[in-house]
Enzyme design. Structure first.
Site, PDB file in Angstrom:
ATOM      1  CD  GLU A 127       1.231  -6.244  -1.474  1.00  0.00           C
ATOM      2  OE1 GLU A 127       2.110  -6.709  -0.718  1.00  0.00           O
ATOM      3  OE2 GLU A 127       1.161  -5.029  -1.775  1.00  0.00           O
ATOM      4  CD  GLN A 128       7.089  -7.541  -1.306  1.00  0.00           C
ATOM      5  OE1 GLN A 128       8.018  -8.065  -1.937  1.00  0.00           O
ATOM      6  NE2 GLN A 128       7.280  -6.599  -0.397  1.00  0.00           N
ATOM      7  NE  ARG A 132      -0.504   2.332   6.457  1.00  0.00           N
ATOM      8  CZ  ARG A 132       0.028   3.512   6.148  1.00  0.00           C
ATOM      9  NH1 ARG A 132      -0.019   4.499   7.021  1.00  0.00           N
ATOM     10  NH2 ARG A 132       0.595   3.704   4.978  1.00  0.00           N
ATOM     11  CE1 TYR A 163      -4.851   8.008  15.558  1.00  0.00           C
ATOM     12  CE2 TYR A 163      -2.903   9.298  16.112  1.00  0.00           C
ATOM     13  CZ  TYR A 163      -3.547   8.387  15.293  1.00  0.00           C
ATOM     14  OH  TYR A 163      -2.886   7.858  14.216  1.00  0.00           O
ATOM     15  CG  ASP A 197       5.927   6.406   2.046  1.00  0.00           C
ATOM     16  OD1 ASP A 197       5.607   7.607   2.098  1.00  0.00           O
ATOM     17  OD2 ASP A 197       5.745   5.611   2.990  1.00  0.00           O
TER      18      ASP A 197
END
Length: 376
Positions: free
Chosen positions: A31-32, A103, A198, A278
């Site tokens: 992970e950068q 998230r 929501y 993605d």
């Protein structure tokens, strides 16, 4: 043991890491960023993805988030009720609840689970621009829509779709007392525009997302902010509730970004490299399936490595199982804007979405792997 490197510690990369750990492997996640974390945005975790998370042992951890929703409502731009989807029957209908949460909360659960299995599994400040430089037998590229790995393998570039998004996370106590903040989502749909709200974290916050098209080019990224007046102007003819929600945005600003995508890939594996999330299938958000597809990818990838005799066979299984389904979802998500953002409200029937297409029925923990070709 097969050495597996994962590029990117987002939802897809961490799901893949956890699934591979449960299959007996010790993946390393690169992970950068200097620290783990996610943006403060809401996320839909649909039943197909929830089944995958439960299979990884996260079912009990999801319960305290109080994220299951009772219903989803669609209204015309002026507020006229159109359709309602009952989500209280989701477990009976699809085998798992329909969740809406932050998230960051889901990301934290996944990261904690991966690190509980192996405290050294996630390497921060580890930017990877070229998969060939990794000391690994297999590389999983989960580095997002601007994946450097995909660009090197496939040669395409993300393109701006003409869609622009606005987002805010609003504390509920900033909103008018008479505003409808019932659990579940409300979508207001109009010509070329839609707006959704929501509640999350048990109703303490309300997630807002506006989408419009035909806008001038805007860069990607979830950190740039704009004055709330920009979105108020775009949604000026929407129901008064939309204006009230936007007006409550903290500091009078919203995050805004352009939506980018790439064409569907012919395959999700290239030699010893697997594309995931993605990086493989960036999609427009009109079905809320972007994160769900990354979670499905990760769960299925772990199962493929558990089932196969060697890495090449595992990657072949993964490609066969995932490429048709993700291509189908990517194409249907692109059509979602035309179905929802119409000039005339779809009064006769709901827009053709996840329910009608049977998307929720898929279970990444049990779907057949050998020769899997059923997109839905």
């Amino acid at each position: 043991m097969t050495r597996i490197a994962i590029i990117g510690a987002g939802l897809g990369g961490l799901t893949a890491a956890l699934a591979l750990q449960r299959a007996g492997f010790r993946p390393v996640v690169h992970e950068q960023a200097a620290e783990l974390g996610e943006v403060g945005a809401g996320i839909s975790v649909t039943p197909n993805a929830v089944k995958g998370l439960v299979s990884l042992g996260l079912g009990a951890a999801l319960d305290p988030l109080d994220a299951a929703i009772p219903r989803q409502r669609i209204r015309s731009a002026d507020g006229t009720p159109l359709f309602e989807f009952d989500r209280t029957t989701s477990v009976t209908d699809w085998g798992a609840p329909y969740l809406m949460m932050l998230r960051a909360d889901l990301h934290a659960l996944l990261a904690a689970a991966v690190q509980a299995n192996d405290p050294q599994a996630i390497r921060l400040r580890s930017a990877v621009a070229d998969a060939r430089g990794l000391d690994a037998d297999v590389v999983v590229a989960a580095d997002g829509v601007r994946s450097a790995v995909r660009a090197a393998l496939v040669g395409d570039e993300p393109r701006f779709t003409g869609h622009v998004a606005w987002r805010a996370l609003v504390p509920a106590d900033r909103l008018p007392a008479d505003l409808d903040l019932a659990p579940g989502s409300i979508v207001w749909a109009g010509e070329g525009r839609s707006f959704v709200r929501y509640p999350v974290r048990g109703g303490r916050f309300v997630n807002l997302v506006g989408l419009s098209r035909g806008q001038a080019w805007r860069d990607e990224g979830w950190s740039a902010t704009v004055p709330v007046g920009e979105a108020l102007a775009v949604f000026a003819d929407f129901a008064p509730e939309v204006g009230a929600l936007l007006a409550a945005a903290p500091d009078g600003r919203l995050t805004s970004w352009g939506l980018f995508t790439r064409p569907p890939v012919e395959r999700m594996t290239h030699g010893s490299v697997a594309l995931l999330g993605d990086a493989a299938h960036p999609m427009l958000p009109f079905m809320g399936q972007g994160a769900a597809m990354a979670i499905e990818d990760g769960v299925v990838l772990g199962r493929c490595f558990a089932a196969a005799a060697d890495p090449a066979a595992a990657l072949a299984l993964y490609d066969a199982a995932r490429t048709p389904r993700t291509r189908f979802i990517q194409e249907q998500s692109a059509l979602g804007a035309d179905r929802l953002q119409t000039r005339h409200a779809p009064a006769a029937a709901p827009p053709k979405g996840e329910d009608a297409l049977g998307i929720f029925a898929y279970d990444p923990a049990t779907v057949a792997l050998e020769g899997a070709r059923d997109a839905a």
